[in-house]
Design an enzyme around this catalytic site. Sequence first.
Site, PDB file in Angstrom:
ATOM      1  N   ASP A 210       0.829  -1.204   0.000  1.00  0.00           N
ATOM      2  CA  ASP A 210       0.000   0.000   0.000  1.00  0.00           C
ATOM      3  C   ASP A 210       0.865   1.257   0.000  1.00  0.00           C
ATOM      4  OD1 ASP A 210      -2.322   1.487   0.101  1.00  0.00           O
ATOM      5  OD2 ASP A 210      -3.092   0.586   1.944  1.00  0.00           O
TER       6      ASP A 210
ATOM      7  N   ASP B 218     -10.527   2.387  -3.453  1.00  0.00           N
ATOM      8  CA  ASP B 218     -11.050   2.225  -2.091  1.00  0.00           C
ATOM      9  C   ASP B 218     -12.570   2.339  -2.085  1.00  0.00           C
ATOM     10  OD1 ASP B 218      -8.830   1.604  -0.684  1.00  0.00           O
ATOM     11  OD2 ASP B 218      -8.439   3.624   0.072  1.00  0.00           O
TER      12      ASP B 218
END
Length: 752
Positions: free
Chosen positions: A503, A573
Amino acid sequence: MAVNYDENTKTISINTQNTTYQMKIGPYGVLLHNYYGERISGEDMSYLFRYEDIGFSPAMGDAGMNRTVSLDTMPQEMPSFNVGDYRAEGIRVQHGDGSYALDLRYVSHEIMDGKYCLEGLPAMYADGTGEPGASEGNVVKEDFGKGKGRSRGKAETLKIVLKDRVKEFFVTLLYGVYEELDIITRACLIENREEETAVMDKAVSMSIDFLTADMDIYTFNGRHTMEREAERRRLGKGVTSIGSLRGTSSHQHNPFVILCEPETGEEHGGCYGFAYVYSGNFLAEVECSQMEMLRFTMGIHPSRFKVLLEKGRVFTMPEVIMTYSGKGLGRLSSQLHRAMREYLCRGKFKSGRRPILINNWEATYFDFNGEKLISIAEEAAKLGIEMLVMDDGWFGKRDFDESGLGDWFPNEEKLGMSLHELIERVKEKGISFGIWMEPEMVNEDSRLYKEHPDWAFALPGREPGRGRCQLVLDLGRECVREYVYQAICSILDTGDITYVKWDMNRSISDVYNRDLPPEQQGEAGHRYVLGLYELLERITSKYPDVLLEGCSGGGGRFDAGMLYYSPQIWCSDDTDAIERLKIQYGTSFGYPISAVGSHVSACPNHQNGRITPLHTRGTVAMAGTFGYELDISKMTEEDKKEVKKQIEDYKKYSDLIQEGEYYRLAKPEEIFMAWQFVSDEKDRSLVNVVMTSARANSPGCIVKLKGLEPGSDYREDETGKVYSGSSLMHGGYLLPKEMGEYQSYQIYFERV
Ligand code: DGJ
């Protein structure tokens, strides 16, 4: 050979199966761009260009009083600079004597078997195996076509050396040619051989001057949780540009651009795709000039970019993947999908089904312990899920997002056990174990920051800006990279970890490399990207059995550069199925479906509160790598039954989804969204439809299929009804009457 040189006309033609790309050594040795488009028979296309005296466009210095040769109007293969070309700049250089100039002329060319590699940078390969560790410098790999023994991977390299008319300053243009894929890659090497150092403050990897400017541009823009929305506009006079200054390729503008003829649609018309194999600051510029020519360039963003080219230093520019389709956008996407899937993604997981995973992020956020994860794993395994991914919050001091990043040691107190024990106990439940990391970041509230505050980007004398309360570790510095590498290895060596979600949760700012002198700070941003690539190369080489999923707050670094290291990237997301339709639609123009990380999450959706049927969430997540992101223990028995069915279906369809031909059947603004997968043999197809609005007393909705064999019959799996390929494609398939919001259908056909 796909690349041919015609001595008589001085043209270099690259012919792929359906396209031709042609250059010509023109007047005074200028390398001209003659043509790119539908395959032609090979004649010299320079007849399309007229040499004329154009008012206020000076002729080249060495042309004397010949008024008809101006670099301002010539279609060049790589633009010159400050010698009479006023269009969008390519390579901008100041030589040791202070002069700003680049007047490139042809020196030589070479045609070679195999595909060039780029030192320290990701690039398409051609050996058919895609093993990590392939890029050994700017060399041509001769061992293409071995691997799987498929001819598709056959490539050639064309290398053209250009030199400044006066200075010993060279630009070597590299072309990788994949004849059967209709793909041409471009990159370049820039070298100063003068005694005095030259300063370069803008550089492009490629440039094309099209002779006509009547084109539309597609760009893929957005923001966090709404990435890659396709936007099509008509190009007008002047410069249209997109780019990123965020240190990453960004949520805001993806480094992928399509230029197309105004009438181009999914199945007809000419279009060009350009995908940058680079994950940092970039700039793509299109200029429609006074003569109604169109220049397209793609390169590193010139802002805060400055490279000192000492004698002998070669600066390698990243690769651009180019393709042309004369049969519309669908074909264009298909060409790019295949190229990236087979010759950019690497390693064990590049093809075949990826594990169906459950990720605990939206299930627990930071609030979990080992037992909670084991219980999720147990429930998930019963339903057929194959991997548990432990997301953010398992390390250092991290119960919320303000601390802990950088401290890559398991928080055993929070987990209630060691990481090794957790891995083993998850495995006992019958599923494998994956882990989340954010290796590029540090929180000030961490042990690492206390020990090495100087490892984070910060400008001298200024407090750095925090993004999500965190700072960015400067991977451009070796000491930092080494720490991060060791930290990742120590985690991966703890036990049987088969997946890492890598990430990266902020845009980069305050870029300043403490190892570099002031005059070299213009390289700091690029060095960060090179450092990241070096780190990823080391990790993927050392752990070839670990599947890497890229992520940057969802799809903030969804680019062809990252696909070289991670064959899948968390797409957004935003897990709301309806918004995802738009995001995944936009993404599909440039990137393969096998790269799209997509999960079923809980309802009401955590990002926008929308409620959608579980079946629809499954349908949408199946346009990607598929997984779950919810607390499975909170599901009803009925929902669990649906999950079990989805997993069975995904296993049945996965080869179609991952490697079949993908077709867009509708656009996001329509009453329904639809897409289709067809097997290479055209004997199986999966049609997916999501109704985006519910209407009363509605007329029937018909979806027209694509890619089937017109003369073959296909049986619909659920009803057993048989249709001919031609009726499904030209008449269509009648969808059930709308009832309820956001219904979806997966219609599976097999040839009879
Ligand atoms: C951003 C990612 O996109 C999410 O899926 C999740 O991993 C969070 N970061 C964790 O901080």
